[in-house]
Design an enzyme around this catalytic site. Structure first.
Site, PDB file in Angstrom:
ATOM      1  N   GLU A 160      -1.071  -9.605  -9.772  1.00 51.82           N
ATOM      2  CA  GLU A 160      -1.934  -9.316  -8.637  1.00 51.82           C
ATOM      3  C   GLU A 160      -3.300  -8.810  -9.059  1.00 51.82           C
ATOM      4  O   GLU A 160      -4.316  -9.177  -8.471  1.00 51.82           O
ATOM      5  CB  GLU A 160      -1.256  -8.282  -7.733  1.00 51.82           C
ATOM      6  CG  GLU A 160      -1.950  -8.071  -6.404  1.00 51.82           C
ATOM      7  CD  GLU A 160      -1.139  -7.206  -5.467  1.00 51.82           C
ATOM      8  OE1 GLU A 160      -1.236  -7.401  -4.245  1.00 51.82           O
ATOM      9  OE2 GLU A 160      -0.400  -6.322  -5.960  1.00 51.82           O
ATOM     10  N   ARG A 200      12.899  -8.572   0.661  1.00 53.67           N
ATOM     11  CA  ARG A 200      12.293  -9.756   1.264  1.00 53.67           C
ATOM     12  C   ARG A 200      12.734 -11.074   0.632  1.00 53.67           C
ATOM     13  O   ARG A 200      12.828 -11.187  -0.581  1.00 53.67           O
ATOM     14  CB  ARG A 200      10.768  -9.609   1.154  1.00 53.67           C
ATOM     15  CG  ARG A 200       9.966 -10.673   1.876  1.00 53.67           C
ATOM     16  CD  ARG A 200       8.500 -10.293   1.836  1.00 53.67           C
ATOM     17  NE  ARG A 200       7.647 -11.412   2.194  1.00 53.67           N
ATOM     18  CZ  ARG A 200       6.326 -11.360   2.134  1.00 53.67           C
ATOM     19  NH1 ARG A 200       5.717 -10.262   1.762  1.00 53.67           N
ATOM     20  NH2 ARG A 200       5.607 -12.414   2.461  1.00 53.67           N
ATOM     21  N   GLY A 226      18.753 -12.711  -0.652  1.00 56.41           N
ATOM     22  CA  GLY A 226      19.826 -11.767  -0.970  1.00 56.41           C
ATOM     23  C   GLY A 226      20.137 -11.732  -2.451  1.00 56.41           C
ATOM     24  O   GLY A 226      20.823 -10.826  -2.924  1.00 56.41           O
ATOM     25  N   GLN A 250       8.537  -6.848  -2.570  1.00 59.66           N
ATOM     26  CA  GLN A 250       8.135  -6.493  -1.220  1.00 59.66           C
ATOM     27  C   GLN A 250       9.351  -6.275  -0.327  1.00 59.66           C
ATOM     28  O   GLN A 250      10.410  -6.869  -0.539  1.00 59.66           O
ATOM     29  CB  GLN A 250       7.291  -7.628  -0.610  1.00 59.66           C
ATOM     30  CG  GLN A 250       5.959  -7.838  -1.288  1.00 59.66           C
ATOM     31  CD  GLN A 250       4.893  -6.874  -0.805  1.00 59.66           C
ATOM     32  OE1 GLN A 250       5.195  -5.812  -0.270  1.00 59.66           O
ATOM     33  NE2 GLN A 250       3.639  -7.230  -1.008  1.00 59.66           N
ATOM     34  N   SER A 304       0.805  -1.235   0.000  1.00 62.67           N
ATOM     35  CA  SER A 304       0.000   0.000   0.000  1.00 62.67           C
ATOM     36  C   SER A 304       0.830   1.273   0.000  1.00 62.67           C
ATOM     37  O   SER A 304       0.320   2.344   0.337  1.00 62.67           O
ATOM     38  CB  SER A 304      -0.953   0.030   1.210  1.00 62.67           C
ATOM     39  OG  SER A 304      -1.810  -1.082   1.177  1.00 62.67           O
ATOM     40  N   GLN A 356      22.986   1.393  -7.430  1.00 60.72           N
ATOM     41  CA  GLN A 356      23.087   1.654  -8.867  1.00 60.72           C
ATOM     42  C   GLN A 356      24.497   1.277  -9.298  1.00 60.72           C
ATOM     43  O   GLN A 356      25.462   1.903  -8.876  1.00 60.72           O
ATOM     44  CB  GLN A 356      22.795   3.119  -9.207  1.00 60.72           C
ATOM     45  CG  GLN A 356      22.739   3.343 -10.701  1.00 60.72           C
ATOM     46  CD  GLN A 356      22.398   4.775 -11.103  1.00 60.72           C
ATOM     47  OE1 GLN A 356      22.165   5.042 -12.275  1.00 60.72           O
ATOM     48  NE2 GLN A 356      22.352   5.696 -10.173  1.00 60.72           N
TER      49      GLN A 356
END
Length: 478
Positions: free
Chosen positions: A275, A415, A418, A397, A244, A454
């Site tokens: 989604e 999330r 790595g 996420q 959100s 970057q």
């Protein structure tokens, strides 16, 4: 010792049932006899691989082509014919359905030769999933290589017994024969420094003659473009945030800017929405473009014939001409996503891909640990960017750590793996300003976009103006 006589292809087909392999004296494809022993092969591996190709209709065939698997690698004549026709159909009109394949084989008079429709049906139902396609490709290639080495080795033995002439020339010829067999399995991915320097100089020259200009796909946000010079070819860009926060809205705004630039050529843009449905995404795009409050629209406060209705119509007219494609397929694996992108790119050249979002992609093998699943997906998306030579924006996420500790998100908050941080060329993180009211997930008038990584440029923070009513991000204004 005298070698066993070679069996011709016609004799082989008469002696064996259609669609099966060779006998103990070697393969039916012109290879050398194997001194009374069976040539290395696996009928099952060939049929499993063909089953993978028939099961998904495109991606497994594309993998075979990427790994340069030739029809000659199949030991069974029927399997060789089927694979050759599959490749032919894939290159003209993917995906390939078994009904189309059967009709084409019938047209060319080869359907009966392979054992008819029953054999095709048998092969197509050998396995229920394409998860092990890579393994079967390597297995078929490996056995083909062994057969080729046997052919060269048998020929070498024969030549050694009949040797006449110079030894140096003879040894050199044997080395060449073996090299020709083995070089197929090693792709020449290395480029000379001469070519590398030439490619780099093209980029340098472009930078010098176009100072400060965008060299990639513009995000539509001047501060971000000033840091990145646009999203570059072959880059995987991660856009991460908590739920959100506005990830999808920002990604859609970027897709809109790419496909409908104020200046320059429109960029073909593909959006994978795992989604939301295409209709939901389309409504978001139209309301954002037409600057119409979506809440008012849902509640029926937009009257037909009014200004907002006209704005929506104008937005729909503009966007209907934009080169934006939306795929709302659910439960996509990374292989299926890559196949879809590859097919669309072949028909409508793309310059930008958006994936919403990474954690919703289905694993190829659900039994593997989640971290390995995410790592496979991340690598697949990076490979897609390199293969199609375009930027891929991937939404992801963040974990709850930043929220719990009331701090700015950082790379370690990505999330589940790595590998995302490792594979990404650019990592963007969307966060509310530190002084925002806690009750708002996104501030009413602004949001922070953090360039956390970057590879080829600076990192830092920048601000964006957020128009909550129309879920639109714009360049920051005070």
């Amino acid at each position: 010792m005298e070698s066993a006589p070679y069996e011709s292809r016609s004799d082989f087909r008469r002696r064996r049932a259609p669609g099966r392999g060779g006998d103990d004296r070697g393969g039916p494809d012109g290879e050398m006899p194997t001194l009374g022993r069976q040539a290395p092969h696996s009928v099952e591996a060939e049929e499993y691989l063909l089953s993978c190709c028939l099961l998904d209709g495109s991606d497994s065939i594309a993998k075979c082509l990427e790994k340069k698997l030739a029809p000659a690698a199949f030991y069974v004549p029927a399997n060789r014919i089927i694979f050759e026709k599959l490749v032919e159909l894939y290159q003209t009109n993917p995906p390939v359905a078994i009904e189309v394949l059967a009709e084409e084989l019938k047209t060319t008079g080869q359907l009966d030769e392979i054992g008819g429709l029953p054999y095709l049906m048998q092969v197509s139902s050998r396995i229920p999933t394409t998860a092990q396609t890579d393994y079967f490709i390597e297995r078929v290639r490996e056995l083909h290589l062994l057969r080729q080495l046997i052919k060269v080795g048998t020929s070498t033995v024969e030549q050694c017994f009949n040797f006449q002439g110079g030894l140096e020339e003879f040894v050199d010829k044997i080395e060449q024969d073996i090299f020709q067999v083995t070089q197929e399995r090693v792709s020449d991915g290395a480029k000379s420094m001469k070519q590398t320097a030439k490619d780099a100089w093209v980029v340098i020259d472009k930078m010098m003659h176009h100072k400060g200009e965008i060299t990639g796909v513009s995000s539509g946000y001047k501060d971000l473009d000033a840091m990145t010079y646009g999203f570059q070819k072959a880059e995987m860009i991660i856009l991460a945030a908590r739920p959100s926060m506005g990830k999808t809205s920002l990604a859609l705004n970027m897709a809109e800017h790419a496909a409908m630039p104020k200046r320059g050529t429109p960029t073909g843009t593909l959006v994978f929405s795992l989604e939301m449905s295409a209709a939901q995404l389309g409504m978001r795009l139209l309301c954002s473009r037409g600057r119409v409050n979506m809440k008012k629209l849902r509640e029926g406060f937009v009257s037909q014939g009014g200004k907002e209705y006209q704005d929506l119509q104008n937005a729909a007219d503009e966007m209907s001409r934009a080169p934006i494609f939306i795929d709302d397929s659910s439960h996509l694996t990374i292989m299926e996503l890559r196949a879809k992108a590859r097919r669309l790119h072949a028909r409508h050249p793309l310059g930008f891909i958006v994936v919403d979002y990474l954690q919703l992609l289905s694993p190829t093998d659900p039994k593997t640990p989640r971290e390995q699943q995410v790592a496979e997906i991340s690598r697949g998306l990076k490979s897609l960017a390199k293969e199609l030579e375009l930027p891929v924006l991937v939404l992801s996420q963040l974990n709850r750590s930043a929220e719990k500790e009331n701090r700015t998100p950082k790379l370690s908050d990505l999330r589940e793996s790595g590998s995302i941080e490792q594979d990404a060329d650019v990592v963007l993180m969307l966060a509310r300003p530190r002084d925002a009211d806690e009750k708002f997930q996104v501030a009413a008038d602004s949001a922070e976009l953090i360039v956390a990584k970057q590879r080829n440029g600076p990192v830092g923070d920048l601000k964006l103006t957020f128009l909550r009513d129309i879920t639109r991000f714009e360049n920051y204004t005070t």
